[in-house]
Each structure stands twice: as C-alpha cells, then as structure tokens.
Design an enzyme around this catalytic site. Structure first.
Site, PDB file in Angstrom:
ATOM      1  N   HIS A 174      34.422  44.230  34.205  1.00 44.51           N
ATOM      2  CA  HIS A 174      34.308  42.822  33.812  1.00 44.51           C
ATOM      3  C   HIS A 174      34.661  41.983  35.037  1.00 44.51           C
ATOM      4  O   HIS A 174      35.541  42.357  35.813  1.00 44.51           O
ATOM      5  CB  HIS A 174      35.332  42.464  32.716  1.00 44.51           C
ATOM      6  CG  HIS A 174      34.889  42.700  31.303  1.00 44.51           C
ATOM      7  ND1 HIS A 174      35.749  43.122  30.319  1.00 44.51           N
ATOM      8  CD2 HIS A 174      33.682  42.538  30.697  1.00 44.51           C
ATOM      9  CE1 HIS A 174      35.093  43.218  29.165  1.00 44.51           C
ATOM     10  NE2 HIS A 174      33.844  42.875  29.368  1.00 44.51           N
ATOM     11  N   CYS A 268      42.689  39.362  30.146  1.00 45.65           N
ATOM     12  CA  CYS A 268      41.906  39.879  29.014  1.00 45.65           C
ATOM     13  C   CYS A 268      42.498  39.434  27.684  1.00 45.65           C
ATOM     14  O   CYS A 268      41.782  39.279  26.699  1.00 45.65           O
ATOM     15  CB  CYS A 268      41.873  41.407  29.027  1.00 45.65           C
ATOM     16  SG  CYS A 268      41.145  42.128  30.479  1.00 45.65           S
TER      17      CYS A 268
HETATM   18  N1  ARG Z   1      38.782  48.034  25.858  1.00 37.56           N
HETATM   19  C1  ARG Z   1      38.184  46.765  26.139  1.00 37.56           C
HETATM   20  C2  ARG Z   1      36.741  46.964  26.548  1.00 37.56           C
HETATM   21  O1  ARG Z   1      36.476  47.883  27.270  1.00 37.56           O
HETATM   22  C3  ARG Z   1      38.940  46.042  27.195  1.00 37.56           C
HETATM   23  C4  ARG Z   1      38.461  44.635  27.420  1.00 37.56           C
HETATM   24  C5  ARG Z   1      39.165  43.963  28.534  1.00 37.56           C
HETATM   25  N2  ARG Z   1      38.915  42.586  28.535  1.00 37.56           N
HETATM   26  C6  ARG Z   1      38.618  41.862  29.616  1.00 37.56           C
HETATM   27  N3  ARG Z   1      38.498  40.581  29.481  1.00 37.56           N
HETATM   28  N4  ARG Z   1      38.407  42.434  30.774  1.00 37.56           N
HETATM   29  O2  ARG Z   1      35.863  46.227  26.151  1.00 37.56           O
END
Ligand code: ARG
Length: 275
Positions: A174, A268
């Site tokens: 991300h 996150c």
């Molecule tokens: N387990 C989640 C996923 O893989 C983690 C999300 C993390 N969020 C972020 N904004 N980077 O989607």
C-alpha cells in the site's frame, strides 16, 4: 527542507477497535496465519494510539467493529475524503469487501457527499492528500491493490490532480507503507518501494522530501500519522523518528506490535476525515 516551525492543525480521524482482529488469511507478506494474535494486547495498544491522538487535541470517531471482518481495525482502507467529498473504497480481496459497506454507512449517516467507486481502491491505504503542495494534489499508489483506473476515478470524484505512483516491492503493498504526508506540503518516502520512473516523479514534485531507507520502511516507520508537528509512529521505528526530528517535527512513539502481524501500523489504523 526549510526548518521553519512545524505547526499542528486539529484533525478529525476515524478508527475501529481490533475487537475481532485475527490473522486467519494471508493477503500480504507480513501476515502469518500460524502465529496467534493477542487480541487483548491489540486492544490495549489501539486504545493507547487513540488516547495519544485525543490528548493532542484531535477528534477521533470510532467505527463499530464487526465479527468476521478481522482486518477492520485498518480503518484507513475504508475510504478517502478530500474537501468534503468521500470517495468510497472497493477492496481487492473478497475477505475485506464488506468493510466498504460499514464505512459507507458511517458517511451516509452523517450525510456526507459520498461517491460510490466502480474500480478497486483501498482508500487512504493507497491515496494521500497534500493540500498545499502544487495547489492541492493527491498521490496514489498502484501495483498491488488499487487499480490505476481508480486513480482516474478519484480525480473525477475529487477534482484534484491525482499523481499515479507505481509500487514495486510486495512488502510495501500500500502507498501508506512507503510514503507519508508530514504536513500540508511535505512528504517522506522510501524510494526503493517505487519504480524508477515513479522515483523520478517524486523527486521532481518533492525535492525537499525526508528520505527513508528500507529498514525504516520495514519497521513501518513510514506508516505514520502527522498533524503537521507531532508525528505518531510505532516504537520500532526509532531511526525514522530521528529523521523526522531532524526535519523539525516531533516524533511521538506508540507501541503497536500486534497490528504489525496483519501488515499494518499507525497510519493503517487511522483514517483522516477531510470533511
Ligand atoms: N491485513 C490488511 C491487508 O492486507 C492490512 C491493511 C493495512 N492497511 C494499510 N492502510 N496499509 O489488507
């Protein structure tokens, strides 16, 4: 970077407690389904993050967690709002799809202008807004989750230029694991998470950026929340804290070890509402 005094601005955030947090599927390289999550510890750490933000004077709204949505604690993924318009999320993986519905209900209940997305995008996970950079620009990541088509869709929904940046390292899947806004015009990022062309784009747009290294990114040091002065980062990201301090900001460390098991940290878990 010019070291004028870094001034905080009051923010409004949305968080969701990790009541039902587990790692029962693996959709990023950080998730290991064989290691049990300590939900009680996750809740305690989350509560400390929330108190840190409210103690700094910010407003934190809380979204009700739902059983069966173990990643809901990562509220940054639920939408992206700019200038009072909310561009909704559409998750890539079916395990998280229903989270978008919970977020939409939150915004609709408050009667905010909500734009339903057609294209896959994971909200603030892949979108960042810099209100005072280049007249107000959106930075958007693609390569793992959010589709480039959603970047164009966001530009139409929000009426701000959207700059597409290609993420190339699966550990930083991300945008918010690789880049963060430090204030209205300054960013910090780890160049190696981006394609060579996207690195050139970032260098052109932000010649005064605080550059992070791979160790900073692996410690989730870029997964930070800043109010323009206080930079909230997890306790593992000590070196990153020193980098932002050298740039005139005030690092504030919080323990968030349990959330790292799901592949996330401070940012996150915190969506900023620009409403
Ligand atoms: N387990 C989640 C996923 O893989 C983690 C999300 C993390 N969020 C972020 N904004 N980077 O989607």
């Amino acid at each position: 970077m010019n070291h004028t005094e870094r001034l905080p601005r009051n923010r409004t955030y949305l968080m969701c407690p990790p009541q039902h947090f587990t790692v029962e599927y693996a959709i990023n390289p950080w998730m290991d389904t064989t290691v049990a999550v300590d939900t009680t510890l996750a809740l305690t750490q989350w509560e400390q993050l929330r108190t840190t933000l409210t103690d700094l004077g910010h407003v934190v709204h809380v979204l009700d967690p739902e059983p069966g949505l173990p990643d809901m604690v990562y509220s940054a993924n639920g939408a992206f709002s700019v200038d009072g318009t909310v561009y909704g999320a559409r998750f890539l993986y079916p395990q998280r799809a229903a989270e978008a519905i919970a977020h939409r209900a939150f915004y609709l209940a408050a009667e905010h202008r909500f734009v339903e997305p057609e294209h896959v995008n994971e909200g603030e996970g892949d979108f960042a807004y810099l209100p005072a950079a280049h007249g107000g620009i959106v930075l958007a990541g693609y390569g793992f989750r959010t589709s480039p088509a959603a970047h164009a869709e966001a530009q139409e929904a929000l009426g701000r230029p959207v700059v597409s940046l290609k993420l190339v390292d699966p550990a930083f899947y991300h945008l918010d694991t690789a880049l963060a806004a430090l204030d209205d015009r300054h960013v910090t990022y780890y160049p190696g998470a981006f394609s060579p062309a996207s690195q050139r784009v970032l260098a052109q747009l932000f010649p005064d950026a605080v550059l992070a290294d791979r160790a900073d990114a692996e410690a989730f040091g870029l997964n930070l929340v800043s109010d323009g002065r206080h930079v909230i980062l997890n306790t593992e990201a000590i070196a990153m804290g020193e980098k932002v301090r050298a740039a005139g900001y005030l690092p504030v460390h919080v323990e968030l070890s349990e959330l790292k098991r799901g592949g996330g940290s401070v940012k996150c878990a915190v969506a900023e509402l620009r409403l």
